[in-house]
Design a protein around this motif. Structure first.
Motif, PDB file in Angstrom:
ATOM      1  N   PRO A 269       0.911  -1.184  -0.254  1.00  0.00           N
ATOM      2  CA  PRO A 269       0.056  -0.234   0.016  1.00  0.00           C
ATOM      3  C   PRO A 269       0.765   1.259   0.106  1.00  0.00           C
ATOM      4  CG  PRO A 269      -0.885  -1.591   1.496  1.00  0.00           C
ATOM      5  CD  PRO A 269       0.591  -2.124   1.049  1.00  0.00           C
ATOM      6  N   PRO A 270       0.221   2.563  -0.448  1.00  0.00           N
ATOM      7  CA  PRO A 270       1.198   3.647  -0.658  1.00  0.00           C
ATOM      8  C   PRO A 270       1.136   4.062   0.905  1.00  0.00           C
ATOM      9  CG  PRO A 270      -1.086   4.020  -1.365  1.00  0.00           C
ATOM     10  CD  PRO A 270      -1.114   2.609  -1.281  1.00  0.00           C
ATOM     11  N   GLU A 271       2.047   5.080   0.944  1.00  0.00           N
ATOM     12  CA  GLU A 271       2.104   5.734   2.318  1.00  0.00           C
ATOM     13  C   GLU A 271       1.169   6.866   2.455  1.00  0.00           C
ATOM     14  OE1 GLU A 271       4.683   5.403   4.712  1.00  0.00           O
ATOM     15  OE2 GLU A 271       5.520   3.773   3.452  1.00  0.00           O
ATOM     16  N   PRO A 272       0.600   6.658   3.748  1.00  0.00           N
ATOM     17  CA  PRO A 272      -0.588   7.611   4.093  1.00  0.00           C
ATOM     18  C   PRO A 272      -0.077   9.052   4.064  1.00  0.00           C
ATOM     19  CG  PRO A 272       0.447   6.356   6.142  1.00  0.00           C
ATOM     20  CD  PRO A 272       1.079   5.817   5.040  1.00  0.00           C
ATOM     21  N   ARG A 273      -1.147   9.720   4.104  1.00  0.00           N
ATOM     22  CA  ARG A 273      -0.988  11.242   4.240  1.00  0.00           C
ATOM     23  C   ARG A 273      -0.829  11.625   5.530  1.00  0.00           C
ATOM     24  NH1 ARG A 273      -5.693  12.841  -0.205  1.00  0.00           N
ATOM     25  NH2 ARG A 273      -6.856  11.770   1.403  1.00  0.00           N
ATOM     26  N   ASP A 274      -0.348  12.616   6.016  1.00  0.00           N
ATOM     27  CA  ASP A 274      -0.224  13.067   7.520  1.00  0.00           C
ATOM     28  C   ASP A 274      -1.317  12.745   8.229  1.00  0.00           C
ATOM     29  OD1 ASP A 274       2.358  13.710   6.961  1.00  0.00           O
ATOM     30  OD2 ASP A 274       2.116  16.005   6.516  1.00  0.00           O
ATOM     31  N   ASP A 275      -2.548  13.136   7.806  1.00  0.00           N
ATOM     32  CA  ASP A 275      -3.811  13.104   8.562  1.00  0.00           C
ATOM     33  C   ASP A 275      -4.496  11.357   8.308  1.00  0.00           C
ATOM     34  OD1 ASP A 275      -4.443  13.271   5.910  1.00  0.00           O
ATOM     35  OD2 ASP A 275      -6.267  14.475   6.160  1.00  0.00           O
ATOM     36  N   GLU A 276      -3.765  10.385   7.859  1.00  0.00           N
ATOM     37  CA  GLU A 276      -4.547   9.367   7.666  1.00  0.00           C
ATOM     38  C   GLU A 276      -3.812   8.144   8.490  1.00  0.00           C
ATOM     39  OE1 GLU A 276      -5.611   9.179   3.003  1.00  0.00           O
ATOM     40  OE2 GLU A 276      -3.721   8.742   3.505  1.00  0.00           O
ATOM     41  N   ASP A 277      -4.580   7.230   8.826  1.00  0.00           N
ATOM     42  CA  ASP A 277      -4.110   5.992   9.462  1.00  0.00           C
ATOM     43  C   ASP A 277      -3.558   5.133   8.251  1.00  0.00           C
ATOM     44  OD1 ASP A 277      -5.162   6.474  12.135  1.00  0.00           O
ATOM     45  OD2 ASP A 277      -7.183   5.812  11.366  1.00  0.00           O
ATOM     46  N   PRO A 278      -2.698   4.178   8.800  1.00  0.00           N
ATOM     47  CA  PRO A 278      -1.942   3.378   7.634  1.00  0.00           C
ATOM     48  C   PRO A 278      -3.137   2.898   6.572  1.00  0.00           C
ATOM     49  CG  PRO A 278      -1.026   2.807   9.985  1.00  0.00           C
ATOM     50  CD  PRO A 278      -2.327   3.831  10.122  1.00  0.00           C
ATOM     51  N   LEU A 279      -2.558   2.761   5.494  1.00  0.00           N
ATOM     52  CA  LEU A 279      -3.523   2.335   4.329  1.00  0.00           C
ATOM     53  C   LEU A 279      -3.329   0.792   4.166  1.00  0.00           C
ATOM     54  CD1 LEU A 279      -2.869   5.036   1.723  1.00  0.00           C
ATOM     55  CD2 LEU A 279      -4.757   5.182   3.580  1.00  0.00           C
ATOM     56  N   GLY A 280      -4.466   0.281   3.457  1.00  0.00           N
ATOM     57  CA  GLY A 280      -4.378  -1.107   3.186  1.00  0.00           C
ATOM     58  C   GLY A 280      -5.167  -1.204   1.753  1.00  0.00           C
ATOM     59  N   TRP A 281      -4.836  -2.173   1.168  1.00  0.00           N
ATOM     60  CA  TRP A 281      -5.476  -2.259  -0.271  1.00  0.00           C
ATOM     61  C   TRP A 281      -6.816  -3.002   0.005  1.00  0.00           C
ATOM     62  CZ3 TRP A 281      -3.540   0.192  -4.058  1.00  0.00           C
ATOM     63  CH2 TRP A 281      -2.078   0.299  -4.327  1.00  0.00           C
ATOM     64  N   ASP A 282      -7.940  -2.311  -0.494  1.00  0.00           N
ATOM     65  CA  ASP A 282      -9.324  -2.746  -0.369  1.00  0.00           C
ATOM     66  C   ASP A 282      -9.369  -4.048  -1.286  1.00  0.00           C
ATOM     67  OD1 ASP A 282     -11.796  -2.918   0.512  1.00  0.00           O
ATOM     68  OD2 ASP A 282     -12.383  -0.815   0.572  1.00  0.00           O
ATOM     69  N   TRP A 283     -10.745  -4.820  -1.189  1.00  0.00           N
ATOM     70  CA  TRP A 283     -11.086  -5.983  -2.021  1.00  0.00           C
ATOM     71  C   TRP A 283     -11.412  -5.491  -3.485  1.00  0.00           C
ATOM     72  CZ3 TRP A 283     -13.874  -8.268   2.574  1.00  0.00           C
ATOM     73  CH2 TRP A 283     -12.774  -8.567   3.565  1.00  0.00           C
ATOM     74  N   ALA A 284     -10.556  -4.739  -4.173  1.00  0.00           N
ATOM     75  CA  ALA A 284     -11.126  -4.471  -5.473  1.00  0.00           C
ATOM     76  C   ALA A 284      -9.608  -3.980  -6.258  1.00  0.00           C
ATOM     77  CB  ALA A 284     -11.891  -3.498  -5.435  1.00  0.00           C
ATOM     78  N   CYS A 285      -9.411  -4.798  -7.269  1.00  0.00           N
ATOM     79  CA  CYS A 285      -8.521  -4.078  -8.053  1.00  0.00           C
ATOM     80  C   CYS A 285      -8.409  -4.809  -9.485  1.00  0.00           C
ATOM     81  CB  CYS A 285      -7.173  -4.654  -7.434  1.00  0.00           C
ATOM     82  SG  CYS A 285      -6.358  -6.109  -7.344  1.00  0.00           S
ATOM     83  N   GLY A 286      -7.855  -4.462 -10.531  1.00  0.00           N
ATOM     84  CA  GLY A 286      -7.859  -5.178 -11.844  1.00  0.00           C
ATOM     85  C   GLY A 286      -7.175  -4.489 -12.917  1.00  0.00           C
ATOM     86  N   PHE A 287      -7.308  -5.018 -14.075  1.00  0.00           N
ATOM     87  CA  PHE A 287      -6.529  -4.424 -15.145  1.00  0.00           C
ATOM     88  C   PHE A 287      -7.454  -3.526 -16.181  1.00  0.00           C
ATOM     89  CE2 PHE A 287      -4.733  -8.479 -14.577  1.00  0.00           C
ATOM     90  CZ  PHE A 287      -3.171  -8.263 -14.552  1.00  0.00           C
ATOM     91  N   VAL A 288      -7.113  -2.232 -15.978  1.00  0.00           N
ATOM     92  CA  VAL A 288      -7.719  -0.929 -17.027  1.00  0.00           C
ATOM     93  C   VAL A 288      -7.341  -1.652 -18.377  1.00  0.00           C
ATOM     94  CG1 VAL A 288      -7.689   1.170 -17.543  1.00  0.00           C
ATOM     95  CG2 VAL A 288      -7.559   0.619 -15.096  1.00  0.00           C
ATOM     96  N   ASP A 289      -6.153  -2.003 -18.640  1.00  0.00           N
ATOM     97  CA  ASP A 289      -5.706  -2.619 -19.935  1.00  0.00           C
ATOM     98  C   ASP A 289      -4.573  -3.463 -19.495  1.00  0.00           C
ATOM     99  OD1 ASP A 289      -3.621  -0.734 -19.756  1.00  0.00           O
ATOM    100  OD2 ASP A 289      -4.672   0.693 -20.738  1.00  0.00           O
ATOM    101  N   ALA A 290      -4.024  -3.659 -20.869  1.00  0.00           N
ATOM    102  CA  ALA A 290      -2.954  -4.917 -20.360  1.00  0.00           C
ATOM    103  C   ALA A 290      -1.650  -4.272 -19.940  1.00  0.00           C
ATOM    104  CB  ALA A 290      -2.466  -5.361 -21.940  1.00  0.00           C
TER     105      ALA A 290
END
Length: 365
Positions: A269-290
């Motif tokens: 996961p990317p680094e959080p912004r200063d006002d965010e808790d640590p980030l995690g990938w949510d249950w959704a991702c996929g190929f926009v294209d190849a």
């Protein structure tokens, strides 16, 4: 650096969240993309491009065989002439008039041992577990995740096997089966664009995820059990190459795999912004294209919120940057379509939108 999105289409579509957050979208090699929407006791089949253009009339409508059954993942043939429904005690193929073409009976998904069934084929039992089915891209096979037929009196040992079966789409006859080591809550099939391989992801609640790939060559079922090395959610398959994407069960990373499960690349996961808790990938991702992957993050806090979408390099999984929507923040998941575009859904306005990456701004002369 933020990457600007360009709005292509937008339509008000109550119930359309299933196209982004659920399993109501079917993509097939060489054919139109289909949207499957439940409308009361009917399953409506729309061409996605027409739906986004505001055409509300479905291309086909199939009566649901069991009106009280609202679980399972269903599928429609590539030519739209029949639908296959994953029921609580059978897989059934029907035509647009609701005529049963064939039925493959199996055990009951209700995990309550020893409960009784009446003679009513429409009886719905109490359990919330369910299976799934998928018509192959050539329309010749139906892959189905089912429960083994119930044992006779005196044979019940308190356990029921899950099965992965390959059925002849013409008559529902069983061509092959694989016994699975699972007690499923639900499942989802993923057909690969090569038209040969089928993926099966089985969710078992707190017990994790099981993942299989299979192919049927007309005589033999060959399967790959990836569960010794993976406890991951199968999210998408590459639109051109034999590979797939998974998300770790708790969102710690996204991985790109070869078809045999070998990890090719990984994204934390990317680094959080200063006002965010640590980030995690949510249950959704996929190929926009190849070449491009889209994924969403959420905060790992007591009250997870603040979905953000990110574009990644599909070869290296390197994060290119967050998506900047010109209409303002977009909450919820993004559903990529593999053709350079993706879908989002606004729950407050019931609006389905399609996006692409905005073309570069021409340099001033």
């Amino acid at each position: 650096m933020a990457i600007t999105a360009q709005l292509l289409d937008s339509v008000r579509l109550p119930g359309g969240s299933a196209l982004v957050n659920g399993s109501a979208y079917e993509s097939r090699t060489g054919s139109a993309r289909c949207a499957l929407l439940r409308n009361g006791h009917e399953l409506e089949v729309h061409e996605l491009d027409e739906l986004l253009a505001g055409e509300g009339a479905p291309r086909a409508v199939f009566p649901v065989p069991w009106p009280g059954w609202d679980q399972g993942v269903h599928s429609v043939s590539p030519d739209g002439t029949f639908a296959v429904f994953s029921g609580q005690r059978s897989v059934r193929a029907v035509d647009a008039r609701g005529t049963t073409l064939w039925e493959y009976r199996h055990g009951c998904w209700d995990q309550q041992i020893g409960h009784r069934h009446t003679g009513d084929p429409g009886q719905i039992c109490r359990g919330i577990e369910s299976g799934s089915c998928k018509v192959s891209d050539d329309g010749r096979l139906v892959w189905a995740h089912v429960v083994a037929p119930e044992r006779g009196e005196g044979e019940d040992d308190g356990e029921y096997d899950d099965l992965w079966v390959v059925l002849d789409a013409a008559d529902g006859s069983e061509l092959a089966r694989l016994t699975l080591d699972s007690v499923a809550s639900g499942s989802q099939h993923h057909s690969h664009p090569d038209g040969i391989h089928m993926g099966l992801e089985i969710g078992m609640g707190q017990d994790g995820i099981l993942l299989y790939w299979g192919r049927w060559d007309g005589e033999k079922l060959t399967t790959w059990d990836l569960n010794e090395t993976l406890d991951r959610i199968l999210m998408d398959v590459h639109p051109e190459q034999p590979g797939f994407l998974t998300v770790e069960h708790y969102g710690y990373d996204i991985q790109l795999h070869d078809l045999d499960g070998t990890v090719v690349a990984e994204a934390e996961p990317p680094e959080p912004r200063d006002d965010e808790d640590p980030l995690g990938w949510d249950w959704a991702c996929g190929f926009v294209d190849a070449t491009t992957v889209i994924a969403s993050t959420m905060e790992f806090g007591d009250d997870p919120e603040g979905h953000r979408h990110w574009l990644l390099d599909a070869r290296t999984m390197e994060i290119r940057g967050p998506v900047d929507y010109p209409t303002g923040p977009v909450d919820g998941f993004a559903r990529p379509l593999g053709d350079g575009t993706w879908l989002t859904y606004d729950e407050e306005s019931d609006t389905l939108s399609r996006w692409r990456t905005a073309p570069p701004t021409p340099a001033a002369s």
